[in-house]
Design an enzyme around this catalytic site. Structure first.
Site, PDB file in Angstrom:
ATOM      1  N   VAL A 109      11.089  -7.322   9.510  1.00 63.62           N
ATOM      2  CA  VAL A 109      12.270  -6.455   9.594  1.00 63.62           C
ATOM      3  C   VAL A 109      12.024  -5.476  10.734  1.00 63.62           C
ATOM      4  O   VAL A 109      10.944  -4.877  10.828  1.00 63.62           O
ATOM      5  CB  VAL A 109      12.518  -5.708   8.263  1.00 63.62           C
ATOM      6  N   ASP A 115       2.430  -9.181   9.182  1.00 64.94           N
ATOM      7  CA  ASP A 115       0.974  -9.352   9.103  1.00 64.94           C
ATOM      8  C   ASP A 115       0.704 -10.854   9.020  1.00 64.94           C
ATOM      9  O   ASP A 115       0.313 -11.371   7.969  1.00 64.94           O
ATOM     10  CB  ASP A 115       0.427  -8.608   7.883  1.00 64.94           C
ATOM     11  N   ARG A 175       2.589   2.494   9.460  1.00 62.04           N
ATOM     12  CA  ARG A 175       1.852   3.234  10.495  1.00 62.04           C
ATOM     13  C   ARG A 175       2.769   3.748  11.611  1.00 62.04           C
ATOM     14  O   ARG A 175       2.321   4.550  12.427  1.00 62.04           O
ATOM     15  CB  ARG A 175       0.731   2.363  11.072  1.00 62.04           C
ATOM     16  N   GLY A 177       5.020 -10.302   4.127  1.00 64.81           N
ATOM     17  CA  GLY A 177       5.808 -10.261   5.356  1.00 64.81           C
ATOM     18  C   GLY A 177       5.117 -10.994   6.498  1.00 64.81           C
ATOM     19  O   GLY A 177       3.887 -10.985   6.619  1.00 64.81           O
ATOM     20  N   MET A 185       0.845  -1.197   0.000  1.00 67.26           N
ATOM     21  CA  MET A 185       0.000   0.000   0.000  1.00 67.26           C
ATOM     22  C   MET A 185       0.883   1.251   0.000  1.00 67.26           C
ATOM     23  O   MET A 185       0.458   2.330   0.404  1.00 67.26           O
ATOM     24  CB  MET A 185      -0.949  -0.007   1.201  1.00 67.26           C
ATOM     25  N   GLY A 186       2.120   1.109  -0.461  1.00 64.85           N
ATOM     26  CA  GLY A 186       3.030   2.246  -0.531  1.00 64.85           C
ATOM     27  C   GLY A 186       3.552   2.636   0.836  1.00 64.85           C
ATOM     28  O   GLY A 186       3.528   1.832   1.772  1.00 64.85           O
ATOM     29  N   SER A 214       6.677  -0.664  10.066  1.00 65.00           N
ATOM     30  CA  SER A 214       5.297  -0.563   9.597  1.00 65.00           C
ATOM     31  C   SER A 214       5.095   0.848   9.075  1.00 65.00           C
ATOM     32  O   SER A 214       5.646   1.807   9.641  1.00 65.00           O
ATOM     33  CB  SER A 214       4.336  -0.814  10.765  1.00 65.00           C
ATOM     34  N   GLN A 237     -10.341  -2.558   2.393  1.00 67.01           N
ATOM     35  CA  GLN A 237      -9.845  -3.246   3.597  1.00 67.01           C
ATOM     36  C   GLN A 237      -9.822  -2.341   4.821  1.00 67.01           C
ATOM     37  O   GLN A 237      -9.363  -2.758   5.878  1.00 67.01           O
ATOM     38  CB  GLN A 237      -8.479  -3.871   3.337  1.00 67.01           C
ATOM     39  N   HIS A 241       9.455  -3.534   3.258  1.00 71.75           N
ATOM     40  CA  HIS A 241       9.023  -3.717   1.868  1.00 71.75           C
ATOM     41  C   HIS A 241      10.239  -3.933   0.953  1.00 71.75           C
ATOM     42  O   HIS A 241      10.200  -4.763   0.046  1.00 71.75           O
ATOM     43  CB  HIS A 241       8.289  -2.467   1.364  1.00 71.75           C
TER      44      HIS A 241
HETATM   45  O1  PAF Z   1      -0.151  -5.710   3.612  1.00 67.33           O
HETATM   46  C1  PAF Z   1      -0.577  -4.795   2.891  1.00 67.33           C
HETATM   47  O2  PAF Z   1       0.087  -3.784   2.671  1.00 67.33           O
HETATM   48  C2  PAF Z   1      -1.952  -4.928   2.263  1.00 67.33           C
HETATM   49  O3  PAF Z   1      -2.850  -5.548   3.117  1.00 67.33           O
HETATM   50  C3  PAF Z   1      -1.932  -5.616   0.884  1.00 67.33           C
HETATM   51  C4  PAF Z   1      -1.462  -7.054   0.998  1.00 67.33           C
HETATM   52  C5  PAF Z   1      -0.992  -4.856  -0.051  1.00 67.33           C
HETATM   53  C6  PAF Z   1      -3.327  -5.623   0.271  1.00 67.33           C
HETATM   54  O4  PAF Z   1      -3.806  -4.335   0.104  1.00 67.33           O
END
Ligand code: PAF
Length: 290
Positions: free
Chosen positions: A178, A152, A189, A149, A32-33, A187, A63, A39
């Site tokens: 990580v 989650d 967030r 990862g 999600m950038g 994260s 989501q 990442h």
């Molecule tokens: O983990 C995330 O960033 C999101 O839940 C994902 C897997 C990209 C789906 O939107």
């Protein structure tokens, strides 16, 4: 279209499919950038293991529940593209909401029991949104492998279960958490945390570490392991939304002895809702082979 830094930017499903047609074995990293080193580690692994790696950057509205941080979710596309380029990623799929959910779209992928507890209980509908967007990404990019990862953990298990249940031709590759210096799991967030909250948030990984160390010393009581985590959080003035000791395959709570477990927690720190976990008695490779 190519960004200033060279990674191939694909904005439509048509562009993605054209790129994919000649890309060979593709490794997909859905994101999600607001990319961080976690990442980047996924992308680097995808680059190593595939002919071409593609990352998606899409803040998926389905989501997020009402009152969650969809509007505030950090967005940093130019920086993200530079990080992808530096990691050797061949392409970035950066669709609009309309591209992913065109008018008339009303199909949803609803996961079963594995999505019902923990994050699924705290965030109703969350995993339906995750499964729907990930299934779409798999259909659009037809990757050979997709990288997720361990941070989650439930998402990883929900997606593995969906892939198996729907017989989707993609291999899910679980990758380790990580952590920043001090142990905080990376994260997007974490950007919401003040310096003081960030220091307080170190209690999350500390609590998990204590439980892990107790397990290594022979403690198998699930209740005791939960207590170790909860008391470490409490000592830092934090109250978890949940502390779970669950079977890593089914995600059902362990009531007696935890011969293998995922110890996980969710905790609010300031305005951030953070999650973290530790896996004991089972490796990520064993999980990958499920
Ligand atoms: O983990 C995330 O960033 C999101 O839940 C994902 C897997 C990209 C789906 O939107």
């Amino acid at each position: 279209m190519t960004s200033a830094v060279g990674v191939r930017v694909l904005r439509s499903v048509r562009e993605l499919r054209e790129w994919r047609a000649t890309a060979g074995e593709v490794g997909l990293v859905p994101t999600m950038g607001a990319l961080h080193e976690g990442h980047v580690a996924l992308v680097e692994r995808a680059v190593r293991e595939s002919e071409r790696a593609v990352a998606s950057i899409f803040v998926n509205p389905t989501q997020f529940g009402p009152g969650e941080d969809y509007a505030a979710y950090p967005r940093s596309d130019e920086r993200d593209l530079a990080l992808l380029e530096a990691a050797g990623c061949a392409a970035a799929f950066v669709p609009s909401v309309e591209e992913m959910y065109p008018p008339g779209d009303d199909t949803r992928v609803v996961p079963g029991d594995i999505a019902a507890r923990l994050e699924g209980a705290a965030r109703p509908g969350h995993f339906t949104g995750v499964c729907t967007v990930v299934a779409k990404l798999f259909g659009m990019a037809t990757p050979t492998r997709a990288y997720f990862g361990q941070k989650d953990f439930q998402q990883l298990r929900v997606i593995q279960t969906m892939v198996r249940g729907l017989a989707l031709p993609v291999r899910i590759v679980p990758c380790p958490i990580v952590r920043a210096a001090g142990g905080l799991a990376l994260s997007s967030r974490n950007a919401y945390l003040s310096a003081e909250e960030r220091r307080g948030a170190l209690a999350l990984s500390r609590g998990l570490h204590v439980a892990e160390a107790e397990w290594q010393r022979g403690e198998r009581g699930a209740r005791r392991l939960r207590e170790w985590v909860a008391s470490t959080l409490a000592a830092a003035g934090l109250a978890a939304e949940y502390v779970s000791v669950a079977d890593p395959v089914t995600l059902r709570e362990v009531e007696g002895r935890a011969e293998r477990a995922v110890v996980s927690l969710a905790c609010r720190v300031g305005r951030a809702r953070l999650i973290d976990n530790a896996l004991v008695g089972m490796t990520l490779d064993e999980l990958a082979a499920l």
